[in-house]
Structures are given as C-alpha cells and as structure tokens.
Design a protein around this motif. Structure first.
Motif, mmCIF file in Angstrom:
data_model
loop_
_atom_site.group_PDB
_atom_site.id
_atom_site.type_symbol
_atom_site.label_atom_id
_atom_site.label_comp_id
_atom_site.label_asym_id
_atom_site.label_seq_id
_atom_site.Cartn_x
_atom_site.Cartn_y
_atom_site.Cartn_z
ATOM 1 N N LEU A 280 -5.639 0.635 26.407
ATOM 2 C CA LEU A 280 -4.886 0.800 25.786
ATOM 3 C C LEU A 280 -6.369 1.431 24.228
ATOM 4 C CD1 LEU A 280 -3.020 0.598 23.100
ATOM 5 C CD2 LEU A 280 -4.375 -1.442 22.075
ATOM 6 N N GLU A 281 -6.007 2.690 24.168
ATOM 7 C CA GLU A 281 -6.907 3.864 23.512
ATOM 8 C C GLU A 281 -7.164 3.160 22.187
ATOM 9 O OE1 GLU A 281 -5.285 8.124 23.279
ATOM 10 O OE2 GLU A 281 -4.968 7.846 25.319
ATOM 11 N N ALA A 282 -8.369 3.492 21.740
ATOM 12 C CA ALA A 282 -9.235 3.317 20.703
ATOM 13 C C ALA A 282 -8.420 4.011 19.425
ATOM 14 C CB ALA A 282 -10.536 3.240 20.353
ATOM 15 N N ALA A 283 -8.249 4.759 19.121
ATOM 16 C CA ALA A 283 -6.914 6.163 18.184
ATOM 17 C C ALA A 283 -5.812 4.821 17.973
ATOM 18 C CB ALA A 283 -7.023 7.003 19.302
ATOM 19 N N ALA A 284 -4.817 4.729 19.467
ATOM 20 C CA ALA A 284 -3.664 3.539 19.095
ATOM 21 C C ALA A 284 -3.863 2.670 18.504
ATOM 22 C CB ALA A 284 -3.583 3.259 20.569
ATOM 23 N N TYR A 285 -4.702 1.863 19.258
ATOM 24 C CA TYR A 285 -4.953 0.461 18.307
ATOM 25 C C TYR A 285 -5.917 0.460 16.350
ATOM 26 C CZ TYR A 285 -7.662 -4.241 16.327
ATOM 27 O OH TYR A 285 -8.153 -5.074 16.318
ATOM 28 N N VAL A 286 -6.424 1.993 16.320
ATOM 29 C CA VAL A 286 -6.835 2.273 14.814
ATOM 30 C C VAL A 286 -5.468 1.848 14.125
ATOM 31 C CG1 VAL A 286 -7.378 3.569 13.154
ATOM 32 C CG2 VAL A 286 -8.927 3.040 15.246
ATOM 33 N N SER A 287 -4.127 2.937 14.783
ATOM 34 C CA SER A 287 -3.402 3.565 14.570
ATOM 35 C C SER A 287 -1.903 2.401 13.968
ATOM 36 C CB SER A 287 -2.803 4.864 15.182
ATOM 37 O OG SER A 287 -1.389 4.619 14.417
ATOM 38 N N TYR A 288 -2.549 1.058 15.053
ATOM 39 C CA TYR A 288 -1.763 0.110 14.829
ATOM 40 C C TYR A 288 -2.268 -1.043 13.759
ATOM 41 C CZ TYR A 288 1.542 -3.947 16.904
ATOM 42 O OH TYR A 288 2.155 -5.488 16.914
ATOM 43 N N VAL A 289 -3.373 -1.273 13.493
ATOM 44 C CA VAL A 289 -4.078 -2.133 12.423
ATOM 45 C C VAL A 289 -3.587 -1.411 11.050
ATOM 46 C CG1 VAL A 289 -6.347 -2.883 11.440
ATOM 47 C CG2 VAL A 289 -5.859 -2.594 13.688
ATOM 48 N N GLN A 290 -3.409 0.176 11.040
ATOM 49 C CA GLN A 290 -3.214 0.597 9.839
ATOM 50 C C GLN A 290 -1.715 0.675 9.231
ATOM 51 O OE1 GLN A 290 -3.322 5.486 9.725
ATOM 52 N NE2 GLN A 290 -3.635 5.745 7.203
ATOM 53 N N TYR A 291 -0.695 0.108 10.310
ATOM 54 C CA TYR A 291 0.533 0.086 9.886
ATOM 55 C C TYR A 291 0.942 -2.006 9.570
ATOM 56 C CZ TYR A 291 2.637 3.881 11.252
ATOM 57 O OH TYR A 291 3.524 5.628 11.927
ATOM 58 N N MET A 292 -0.183 -2.624 10.450
ATOM 59 C CA MET A 292 -0.024 -4.150 10.030
ATOM 60 C C MET A 292 -1.226 -4.146 8.254
ATOM 61 S SD MET A 292 1.898 -5.042 12.561
ATOM 62 C CE MET A 292 2.144 -3.502 12.654
ATOM 63 N N ALA A 293 -1.818 -3.796 8.112
ATOM 64 C CA ALA A 293 -2.763 -3.848 7.109
ATOM 65 C C ALA A 293 -1.707 -3.778 5.980
ATOM 66 C CB ALA A 293 -4.129 -2.890 7.237
ATOM 67 N N ARG A 294 -0.224 -2.521 5.915
ATOM 68 C CA ARG A 294 -0.064 -2.386 5.188
ATOM 69 C C ARG A 294 1.115 -3.584 4.256
ATOM 70 N NH1 ARG A 294 1.782 3.481 7.056
ATOM 71 N NH2 ARG A 294 -0.054 4.856 6.995
ATOM 72 N N ILE A 295 1.372 -4.051 5.578
ATOM 73 C CA ILE A 295 2.991 -5.406 5.377
ATOM 74 C C ILE A 295 1.999 -6.819 4.392
ATOM 75 C CG2 ILE A 295 4.319 -4.008 6.871
ATOM 76 C CD1 ILE A 295 3.636 -6.523 9.140
ATOM 77 N N THR A 296 0.905 -6.571 4.482
ATOM 78 C CA THR A 296 0.490 -8.183 3.967
ATOM 79 C C THR A 296 -0.829 -7.777 2.657
ATOM 80 O OG1 THR A 296 -0.543 -10.003 5.202
ATOM 81 C CG2 THR A 296 -1.947 -7.944 5.961
ATOM 82 N N ASN A 297 -1.024 -9.139 2.377
ATOM 83 C CA ASN A 297 -1.700 -9.094 1.279
ATOM 84 C C ASN A 297 -3.152 -10.034 2.093
ATOM 85 O OD1 ASN A 297 -0.798 -7.894 -1.101
ATOM 86 N ND2 ASN A 297 0.332 -9.238 -1.029
ATOM 87 N N MET A 298 -3.203 -10.243 3.172
ATOM 88 C CA MET A 298 -4.354 -11.187 3.605
ATOM 89 C C MET A 298 -5.310 -10.823 3.801
ATOM 90 S SD MET A 298 -2.021 -14.053 6.335
ATOM 91 C CE MET A 298 -1.250 -13.024 7.175
ATOM 92 N N ALA A 299 -6.182 -10.635 3.875
ATOM 93 C CA ALA A 299 -7.442 -10.182 5.207
ATOM 94 C C ALA A 299 -7.501 -9.816 6.047
ATOM 95 C CB ALA A 299 -9.050 -10.979 4.096
ATOM 96 N N VAL A 300 -7.198 -8.595 6.667
ATOM 97 C CA VAL A 300 -7.563 -8.130 7.492
ATOM 98 C C VAL A 300 -9.044 -7.998 8.782
ATOM 99 C CG1 VAL A 300 -6.831 -6.370 9.662
ATOM 100 C CG2 VAL A 300 -5.425 -6.947 7.133
ATOM 101 N N ILE A 301 -9.093 -8.871 9.955
ATOM 102 C CA ILE A 301 -10.306 -8.705 10.678
ATOM 103 C C ILE A 301 -9.660 -7.910 11.332
ATOM 104 C CG2 ILE A 301 -11.963 -10.091 12.027
ATOM 105 C CD1 ILE A 301 -10.882 -12.306 9.404
ATOM 106 N N SER A 302 -10.322 -6.690 12.230
ATOM 107 C CA SER A 302 -9.776 -5.911 12.985
ATOM 108 C C SER A 302 -11.025 -6.610 13.985
ATOM 109 C CB SER A 302 -9.229 -4.783 12.560
ATOM 110 O OG SER A 302 -10.832 -3.815 12.418
ATOM 111 N N ASP A 303 -10.666 -5.059 15.405
ATOM 112 C CA ASP A 303 -12.316 -5.076 16.273
ATOM 113 C C ASP A 303 -12.355 -4.437 16.435
ATOM 114 O OD1 ASP A 303 -12.101 -7.581 17.243
ATOM 115 O OD2 ASP A 303 -10.600 -7.523 19.784
ATOM 116 N N GLY A 304 -13.624 -3.554 16.696
ATOM 117 C CA GLY A 304 -13.759 -1.725 16.123
ATOM 118 C C GLY A 304 -14.792 -1.523 16.698
ATOM 119 N N ASP A 305 -15.122 -1.845 18.301
ATOM 120 C CA ASP A 305 -15.704 -1.002 19.524
ATOM 121 C C ASP A 305 -15.327 -1.791 21.009
ATOM 122 O OD1 ASP A 305 -15.792 -4.103 19.666
ATOM 123 O OD2 ASP A 305 -18.139 -4.080 19.800
#
Length: 230
Positions: A46-71
């Motif tokens: 999985l390309e890093a850019a694809a993960y970042v894009s996916y996280v962006q969509y997921m973060a939009r739908i929740t008020n929870m604090a989102v923790i992601s993998d960065g590296d």
C-alpha cells in the motif's frame, strides 16, 4: 480496568459504531487498512499516499481523536516530514512513528524522530513513538531509546511486540514519559498489559482476529445462500 482503551479500526462502519459506544479515540492501523483495501496485511503493498488519503476520509466522519501510522513505506527524512504533515492536516490528533526499520542504530532512530517532529504543525497534535525491538535490543536498548524520546520532548510511547512475561522486566524502567502498550500478538493480553499501569492500551490484534472471523462467516453465509437458492 484503569487504562484508557483505544481500539483499532479499518472502515467507516467500524468507526461509527465505536463512536456510538462512547470511545474517544480510534487507531487507523496501517495493517488493518491495508487488509481492508487490498486483502492482506502487507503494508509494503500500500502506497503511503493511498493510506493518507484513506485516513483523510475516515477523519471526516468522526469526532473521535484519530491516531494514524506515519512512517510505513517512507524512504527519506523529507518524505517522513511531508507525510506526517499530511496526516495532521487530514485531521489526525496523533501520528505513530515506529523504530521497526532502525532497531540496530539509535542514531538513525533519533534522526527519524526529528524528521517526524518537523511535520507537526500545531500544538494540538503529537508524535507517539512505537518501540518494537525489545526482543532485539533488550532493556538497555529500550532505556536508551526512551532517553532519546525524552530529549526530543515527546510525551508518550507505545511498546510493541512483547509478551506478558516481558512486563515485569519493563516495569523496572524509571521514566516520566507515559509508557503505553499495544496488544498486537497472542502473547500479551489486557491483564498482562495492566501490570505496567499504562495510561492507554491500543488493541489491533483482537480487532484483526474479529475482522477475519467476520469476513469468513459472511462469505460462508453468502455461498450457502447462493447454493441453497435463497
């Protein structure tokens, strides 16, 4: 249980359900996201850019604090700085940086942390360091890495790839940093993790097992109904 439990998740339905149950944080584990998108847990696919894009969509739908993998799949310090910045801009409160690719060189590890910190653009977001090599560098190596983390003003760490048997040894570490754990294998459980008195426990292992069982059961039911003509 006194520790703050943070569940992993990989899709919007899971995130919405967890939020409805009162969870305040959610971890978008890159292994689970890769499995969600590509059907396997090999993050190298999985390309890093694809993960970042996916996280962006997921973060939009929740008020929870989102923790992601960065590296994961990051080749250079400048790339790491860029992707940490992208994740934070996408709405992540915390970005996890792992030492998995630099367990044998503490200087490379510190350079990696400095690059990640350069991507943090606001005071509300933070870097969390995941230390994965206890079985390789032992207690002395763990303490050395914790000193590096303290020197770079990082407030929290996760210890990964350990067992219940390792907990009493790790308890001997004296530090002001919050030592938290991630349940990522069958040899550590909540009772074992609680012995360290962590402020938080991330759980990706039990979520992964549940998702696998759910997918298998759903597929079996679909096949059964197809063949039964229902």
């Amino acid at each position: 249980m006194s520790a703050h439990i943070i569940p992993a998740a990989s899709n919007a339905l899971m995130i919405n359900y967890l939020e409805s149950q009162g969870f305040k944080d959610v971890y978008l584990d890159s292994n689970l996201v890769t499995a969600q998108l590509l059907g396997n847990c090999k993050t190298t696919t999985l390309e890093a850019a694809a993960y970042v894009s996916y996280v962006q969509y997921m973060a939009r739908i929740t008020n929870m604090a989102v923790i992601s993998d960065g590296d994961f799949n990051i080749q250079t310090p400048s790339e790491l700085t860029h992707y940490v910045g992208e994740l934070i801009t996408s709405g992540c409160q915390s970005v996890i940086i792992s030492d998995a690719d630099c367990q044998d060189d503490i200087r490379v590890f510190e350079a990696k942390l400095i690059a990640a910190l350069a991507g943090v653009s606001n005071s509300q977001s933070q870097i969390i360091v995941k230390l994965t090599g206890f079985a390789i560098y032992g207690l002395a190596g763990l303490e050395g890495r914790i000193r590096v983390i303290q020197n770079n003003n990082i407030a929290a760490i996760l210890i990964s790839n350990i067992t219940n048997i390792d907990i009493p040894v790790i308890q001997s570490i004296q530090t002001s940093i919050a030592i938290n754990l991630i349940i990522d294998n069958p040899n550590i459980n909540y009772a074992g993790a609680e012995q360290l008195k962590p402020t938080a426990i991330l759980d990706s292992y039990n979520v992964r097992r549940a998702l696998t069982r759910s997918a298998e059961t759903m597929s079996q039911n679909i096949i059964f109904k197809m063949f039964m003509g229902r």
